[in-house]
Every structure is written in C-alpha cells, then in structure tokens.
Design an enzyme around this catalytic site. Structure first.
Site, PDB file in Angstrom:
ATOM      1  N   ASP A 140       0.835  -1.205   0.000  1.00  0.00           N
ATOM      2  CA  ASP A 140       0.000   0.000   0.000  1.00  0.00           C
ATOM      3  C   ASP A 140       0.870   1.255   0.000  1.00  0.00           C
ATOM      4  O   ASP A 140       2.044   1.228   0.390  1.00  0.00           O
ATOM      5  CB  ASP A 140      -0.905  -0.012   1.231  1.00  0.00           C
ATOM      6  N   GLU A 152       3.488   5.394  -3.298  1.00  0.00           N
ATOM      7  CA  GLU A 152       3.797   6.600  -4.090  1.00  0.00           C
ATOM      8  C   GLU A 152       5.218   7.161  -3.847  1.00  0.00           C
ATOM      9  O   GLU A 152       5.800   7.639  -4.838  1.00  0.00           O
ATOM     10  CB  GLU A 152       2.758   7.688  -3.810  1.00  0.00           C
ATOM     11  N   ASP A 202      -7.619   5.078  -3.499  1.00  0.00           N
ATOM     12  CA  ASP A 202      -8.767   5.233  -2.598  1.00  0.00           C
ATOM     13  C   ASP A 202      -9.812   6.144  -3.225  1.00  0.00           C
ATOM     14  O   ASP A 202      -9.976   7.312  -2.852  1.00  0.00           O
ATOM     15  CB  ASP A 202      -8.301   5.783  -1.253  1.00  0.00           C
TER      16      ASP A 202
END
Length: 771
Positions: free
Chosen positions: A380, A383, A453
């Site tokens: 997760d 980035e 998300d």
C-alpha cells in the site's frame, strides 16, 4: 537562369562552409550544437534513445526503468548539408545540425514525430522538450489520471505520484509510435497549440526513448523489450478476491472464507488490511503480529489454505517509531524525513532508493509473513505518500540522489525490491504484488496496480475505464479498481438500493478486469451484505463471479499471451480498430483480450437514488448505448445475435447483464462451475466458435503456481477455425509439464447453433468439420 544558378551555388557553398560535423559511434552518432551535446543511440532497429546535455559534461545515468542493453544495429548514416540522417531497417532519425532538433520518420519518409525547433531547455532546475504532432492525432498513456479522458490531446497534467493518480511519462500514438521521457522528477505534461511537451523539475539532461512498433501493440512490445517483460501470475489470482478495510480478527478473516464456501459462491483470494500489527500507530506497519486478535498467524494461513483459498497481507513503506524496522532503518540513516500517513507518532517512510534498505525491508517481510506461507503482497501507499512536504525536504538525500530528482520512481524501486528478493528466496511460489502506484517498467515485477482510494459513485466509476486503459497503454498490463469504490459517502450502504445498483454494475465490470477484487471502507462488501439468494443484487453478483470462473481458461491463456507475446489484457479500441475514428476518444468501451467487447454500465438505470431495496422497479428493462467498432462483426454474448460492425444501438440492459459482445472470428474456451480455480482440471472444456472469419486461440496450461514454466514446463494447444470449410483444427499439443492431462474432452459449439459436437483429444491433431 545564370543568376539563379549563381545564387544556388552561393547557398551551397555557405551551407558547406558552416556545416556541422558529427562523430559516428557504436550505437549511432553524436555531435555538439551550440552549447548542447546531442547523442543518438539505437537500442534496436525500432528503439532510439536521444540524449541532450550541456556541452563537455559527461552523462552518467543509470536508468531505473530501462534494463535492455543497447544492441548493435545496422545503420545507414548520411549527411545532407546540415541534416544528419540515421536509418535502420525500421525507422529514420534526422538531426538538424544547425538547430539541434530531431525528427522521426518511417522508411517511406512518413512523418511520425518531430521536436519543435529551438524548444530544448536544459537548465539546473528544468529539462523540457516540445514535440509537434499531427493536428488530429490522438495520443494515449501518461499512467492513470482521474479526469475521465481517453485521448490526452489538449490536456495538461502534473505527473507526480499521489493516491489515485499514477505518473508514467510515456505516451503512444495511433500512428504506431511511443515516447518514454526517462525522468523521475515531478514532470508537467502539456499539449496545446504550441505542441506537446514534457517539462521536468530535475534538469541537467534530456533523456528520452522513441520507439516505432508500427502498431499500438508493436509499441507496447517495444516498451516491454526496453523495460522488461511481465511474468505470469498464479492461476488462482484470476479468481474472485474479497477484501475490506478491515477484518478485525483472525476469526473474522477465516470466517469470511468459510461463509463463501457455505454459500457455494466461488472465492480464491482474501485480503488482510492494516493493523494486524497493532491498533497503536506507534507500532504502525511493524509487520510482526502484535494485535491480540491475530494470536496465531501461521495457523491463520494454514486454515485459509485448508479452505482452498489464498491470502495476501498489507505492508506499507512507512513505519511507526516503536517497530523493529523503524529502529533498524533509523540506526542506518535509511528513513526519509517527511510526514506521511498516519501523521501521528512520527511515522516515517524508508529509503527504497537504497539497496541495503530494500534488503532490510525484505528481511522483516520474510521473517514475519513469507516464512509462514502467505501467498502475495499488498504493498500500500507506494507513491510514497507524503504530506506538508517542505522545499528543504524535497532536496534531502536518498540512496540514488536528491529526493526531488527520483521521487516518481519510488514505487518501481520498492515493488522491485520485494519481487527480486522473493525470487531469490524461493521459486516454488510465483510473486504476486497488489500495489497503489507504478512507474515505467513495473510490469517486470509481477505487480497489479489498483486505482487508489477512490469514491464509490457513478462519476468516479466512469473515470476508471479510461484511467485503466491509459495505464495499460503504458505497457503495464495489470490494473484494477476497488469494486464499489473505496469511500462510500453520504450515508451510502450495501443495504441501500442505490449503492447496490452501483456495486452490481461495478462487479460486472470487475469480471472483465485483470483482477476481480471487492474492497472498500464505510460499508462491507461480502456477497451476503447485498441480500440472499433470490434477491436481485445477490443473484447478479453471484452470476458474474461464476462467469469469471467459467472463463478461467480464457483468462489464463490471455495471461500467457501477455508474458509470451507482450500482449495486453484491457485493450483500448484503437489498438484493434486504428482506422475507425469513432473510437479514438472512446473511454466507455474496451476489448478484454482480443475477443470480448465490454461496455460497462456507468449510470443508474433503476434505483434512481432510492435507499430502500423494495422500491427498485425492474418492470421495464432499460437500455444502454453501445457502439460496435467498424472492421468486424459482433455477436451479442447473451443472445448470440450477430450484428454488423459500425452499428450504434441501444442494448436492453437488465440488472444482471451488461452489454458484452464477441468479435466474429473468435474461439472462446469455457470451463466448469467451480468453487476455486484449481478445484477441477480442464478435462471437459467447451470451445465456443463465433464464426464469420478465420479464428485462432492458443490454450495455455502449466502447474499453476511456480516458475517451472520459465524452464519450459508448460503446454500449448493451437485451436484454429477455417471459415471457408467450417473446419475446426485442434493442433498437436506442444510441450509438457508434471500433472498434465493426457486426454480430455472438447465440446464444440457454434454461436447461434444448439448443436454440440464432442471430440476426445489425446494430444494429436484433430480436424473436424462443424455443420
């Protein structure tokens, strides 16, 4: 006439006197124009690297994305006055020795792409190049944006990794070429009347790759050749996945799988989200199981495996200060100094640009997770996610240079580290990584990126289709989205009719996606949350999950095509219909593989905002607009009706159907009803022929979850349909692997016919005329 001759002679003498010189190199040529060194390097006949740098400053760069070694390419190099031409067997590159501009043409001198004259900018804080495109030329790519556009002409994006947006500085054209801007800094892409430009905050040099594949598939093949091929995922990953934010205990996680088995609804993957480590953020992402609700992680994995399911666990690149990884990283100065999620408790991201830090990262993952048998990774926030970052923090050093110069490549490095380490640890289990971000080349690391998300509403749902297609056109074939959207706002619930309709339509889309995964927060998504058998939402969800499993032979063979032939799963329509201008900016439909045309329904037709389940009116079946691309005929998947390409129609769309069509000239294999991917072998497959043109399908099989296929342990069966004689040929089986079926039955069905022809196959060629 004498005067004209004199003028021409004078011009030629002038050009000759001031002609620039060049040096031929092993890979092409180099020269200096003004204060800029320019080098043209052929990596292959179809792939060309252009490097521009300040004169006299050696270029020392190791690409994160490019792994191909430049090959010796046969070139013809000529100088015509002040234009240098380098010609391979595929492409011609021209360099203006006076202006420094570069142009790319086909061997027939068809213009492909050209730099705009005097548009090169090389400064310490900026590297920018502008290109000229044809006026009506569509371009695609740039990763995953969330603006809902398909064609990127006229757009302007800041390419920077953030949650829900994936930055990949790659574009490709319907003309059959692509351009990879090999820069890892924050980059502004702009296309306007001045041209198409990339402008990166990290200056010093311009470094990009031009590739001419002649077709969009060929361009993707070039990009894979340059940055790496995509390995095979395990067979089970093509089944259905259930997830939520979050399962709060070991008991609840296992119980979810058990309930699916009780309901006899197929399931292969179950996902454990965060906080299995602890609910105290000081222990954020400790990887170790310190949450007492997960008392025996090894037994948890064993119990899931006993239920013939698989599990992956969430791991982040950030760590709380009381975790062991944090302490080790801090001791070795391997933490990046900026705020990240969660912002409390001094949580920090590790320096994935440091190879030793990637070693440490894996050591903890292996110790606490891989060693107990988990089946994959949910990486997760890759980035990496940062908040309130300050200018000085952008300049902080990493293992590969200042953070602002490498930031966009973070997902590639952290995902790649996990892949490389697992491959070194064991080859008995294929790597599978679900991750929230990506950069060019990430396909080589067995990663499937999801769209972040996102909100659970119709507008966001519509945007996922062009977002996923443009991502796939960057040569990264595996993408998915949270089915139903991550956030369900304004009191939305799986108990309400409006959200149930959205969720059903999203799961129908998910059945024709590279990963069919339900996930989100705010409201649970397990099938029983949408009613019971006999209820409209439940029945529609079950129908499409079962269809996903019926098509497993198609999915898995498609996966082999990705690995073996640089294929694509989700195909923007221009890939197959480049002459049909109606599809150039169509982000509402796509091909799944080369056979299925999928038209997701992305607007409410029935619930119309009603909250109560009982108010939904299905008495009148609504319709949905469909365009069937010109250049092929199409069969309605549900009715077998044949329709001519180029047609625009309104397709009846009940709640348990979306418009799906199969291209005439297709062979589609269907498997049995199963509860999990490996429950039954493929000894009794249906081969459905959609006639109208010659067709071919390669049925691929192997052991399902190891890397023996890389050593040749797999089999393929070529299946061909000849329209002229209505003859089906099932070719001789090629290859073998342990556990391979020696004999099987094929049931042959022609679309529109009720007749079934059964043949017994033992590996030798069979020719069968089908009437």
């Amino acid at each position: 006439m004498k005067k004209i001759t004199t003028v021409i002679t004078a011009v030629l003498l002038y050009c000759t006197a001031f002609a620039q010189t060049y040096e031929r190199t092993d890979l092409g040529a180099k020269t200096t124009v003004g204060t800029t060194d320019i080098e043209i390097q052929f990596y292959s006949p179809a792939i060309v690297r252009i490097i521009k740098s300040p004169s006299g400053q050696p270029v020392q760069k190791q690409s994160f994305s490019v792994i191909k070694q430049a090959e010796k390419t046969s070139l013809t190099i000529v100088q015509v006055y002040n234009v240098l031409q380098l010609k391979s067997e595929t492409v011609c590159v021209s360099l203006n020795l006076l202006t420094g501009s570069v142009a790319f043409n086909g061997l027939d001198f068809r213009p492909l792409l050209a730099e705009k004259e005097y548009s090169t900018v090389i400064a310490s804080e900026e590297a920018k190049q502008t290109f000229l495109l044809d006026k009506q030329e569509p371009i695609y790519g740039l990763g995953q944006q969330q603006d809902g556009t398909m064609d990127q002409r006229g757009e302007s994006f800041l390419l920077e990794q953030v949650n829900t947006k994936i930055a990949i500085p790659f574009v490709q054209s319907v003309k059959g070429y692509g351009l990879f801007w090999d820069n890892y800094a924050s980059t502004r892409f702009t296309d306007n009347i001045e041209g198409m430009s990339f402008a990166s905050e990290n200056g010093g040099i311009i470094d990009y790759y031009f590739m001419y594949g002649r077709t969009m598939d060929g361009t993707i093949a070039c990009m894979r050749e340059l940055t790496g091929q995509a390995p095979l995922f395990p067979l089970w990953t093509w089944g259905y996945w259930q997830s939520r934010e979050r399962y709060v205990s070991q008991k609840e996680l296992i119980g979810t799988v058990e309930h699916y088995r009780e309901l006899q609804v197929p399931l292969d993957g179950i996902v454990q989200d965060w906080q299995y480590w602890s609910t105290d953020n000081a222990y954020w992402n400790g990887i170790e199981f310190k949450n007492p609700e997960f008392p025996d992680p090894a037994q948890l994995v064993k119990d899931i495996h006993k239920l013939n399911a698989h599990t992956i666990f969430s791991v982040w690149p950030s760590f709380g200060p009381k975790t062991e990884p944090f302490k080790v990283f801090k001791k070795n100065n391997m933490l990046l100094n900026f705020e990240t999620f969660p912002q409390a408790d001094s949580v920090r991201v590790y320096d994935a640009f440091n190879p030793k830090a990637r070693d440490i990262y894996w050591d903890f993952m292996n110790k606490y997770l891989f060693s107990i048998g988990i089946d994959g990774w949910w990486l997760d926030a890759t980035e990496a996610e940062y908040m309130n970052i300050q200018p000085a923090q952008l300049l902080q050093p990493t293992g590969a240079g200042a953070f602002n110069t490498v930031r966009n490549a973070f997902p590639l490095l952290t995902v790649g580290g996990v892949y490389d380490h697992q491959r070194k640890t064991s080859d008995s289990k294929r790597v599978f990584i679900l991750t929230r971000s990506a950069f060019a080349g990430q396909q080589r690391y067995a990663a499937n990126s999801w769209s972040g998300d996102i909100d659970g509403n119709w507008e966001t749902f519509r945007k996922q289709i062009p977002g996923g297609l443009n991502f796939s056109l960057c040569a990264i074939p595996y993408w998915n989205a949270d089915i139903g959207g991550f956030w369900v706002r304004d009191g939305g619930s799986s108990q309400h009719a409006d959200y149930r309709e959205l969720y059903v339509r999203w799961i129908e889309f998910g059945a024709f996606s590279p990963m069919m995964r339900s996930h989100g927060t705010s409201t649970p998504r397990e099938i029983w949350q949408f009613g019971k058998k006999g209820d409209w939402a439940y029945d529609a969800i079950e129908k499409f999950i079962k269809l996903r499993y019926n098509l497993l032979p198609y999915h898995y063979s498609l996966s082999w095509d990705v690995t073996h032939n640089a294929g694509s799963v989700m195909r923007m329509l221009s890939m197959d219909f480049p002459r049909d201008r109606k599809v150039y900016d169509m982000g509402t439909e796509y091909l799944y593989g080369r056979s299925f045309l999928v038209v997701p329904v992305t607007q409410s037709l029935y619930a119309q905002g009603e909250k109560a389940n009982s108010t939904v009116d299905f008495s009148t079946t609504k319709t949905y607009p469909v365009y069937l691309p010109k250049g092929a005929d199409w069969y309605d998947f549900w009715t077998n009706e044949k329709i001519a390409g180029g047609s625009e129609l309104q397709r009846r769309t009940p709640i348990d159907e979306i418009p799906v069509y199969v291209k005439a000239g297709s062979i589609v294999p269907f498997g049995a009803d199963v509860q999990y991917a490996t429950q039954k072998n493929w000894d009794n497959l249906e081969l459905k022929i959609y006639p109208g043109k010659d067709a071919e399908f390669i049925l691929y099989e192997d052991e399902g979850d190891n890397y023996n296929y890389e050593k040749g342990a797999y089999s393929t069966i070529q299946i061909q349909w000849k329209e002229a004689g209505h003859t089906l040929t099932i070719g001789e089986r090629q290859g073998q692997f342990p556990g391979m079926l020696k004999e099987r039955t094929f049931r042959i069905v022609v679309a529109g016919s009720e007749k079934t022809t059964t043949v017994r196959y033992s590996g030798k060629t069979i020719n069968k005329v089908i009437h």
